[in-house]
Motif scaffolding. Sequence first.
Motif: not given
Length: 251
Positions: A27-30, A41-42, A81-86
């Motif tokens: 998962c791109a967030g966690c 994360c979704r 998580g949102p920062r890592r995903m962006v």
Amino acid sequence: MRVLSALVATCRDVGSDLTSLLLPLGCAGCGTWDVVVCRRCRGLWQQRPRRCESETVYLAAQDHPARPGLPVWALAPYRGGPRRMVLSWKGRSRTDLRPFFAAVGYGLGVAVGGELTRLLTGPAPPVLVLPAPSGWRRRLRRQLVVADLARAVGAGLGSTGHRVDVQDVLRTPDASLHRLGASARRTSRRVRLARRTDPRSLRTAVVLVDDVVTTGATLAACRTLLREHGANVAGAVVLAATPGPGSATWQ
């Protein structure tokens, strides 16, 4: 040199796509194994958008000098998580996030559609959706994630009954404004219109789109330029906002 840089960027993107296909990613967030975005994360991106301009330096209303605030809607705080995903999405290290953020952008446009209707008085004008400008390096590498996001937001706004046109007409001649400090971004003349842009097409309601807002300097510079050409900048839509100290919006 630019041709070589574009070739290198293309090879890197192809390699990233192949890696995403051949190797299972977390998962791109966690980091949860073998899923692009986990359920938790979704859910971080399925909240109602929040108004956050009051926590920015350059977009909040001010009395001295008199300046109205610019409504800015964001879905998540730019942390964790949102920062890592962006960052993964912008850096193209996770090209598998493109469909996810396209869906997020569409939902954000749908959610903001009603708010925009309340802000626009009289007969509803066409809404022009403009992505914040990207530097020439990102354009050369075709890393126009904000333009992709603007198209998704525009589609969502259109589904709520607004007449929407999406154009990518804002430019920075050299480096992206995000590389500058807040005061430099505010005073910079680096925001301009793309060549062959008809300024008359800007004389309508405009919604700006960006990935992240911190001080609001980039959006403020865009608003200043657009107003000079007769635009009614009605608001801005971003994925995430950087929480200020003691933030009441993002607790």
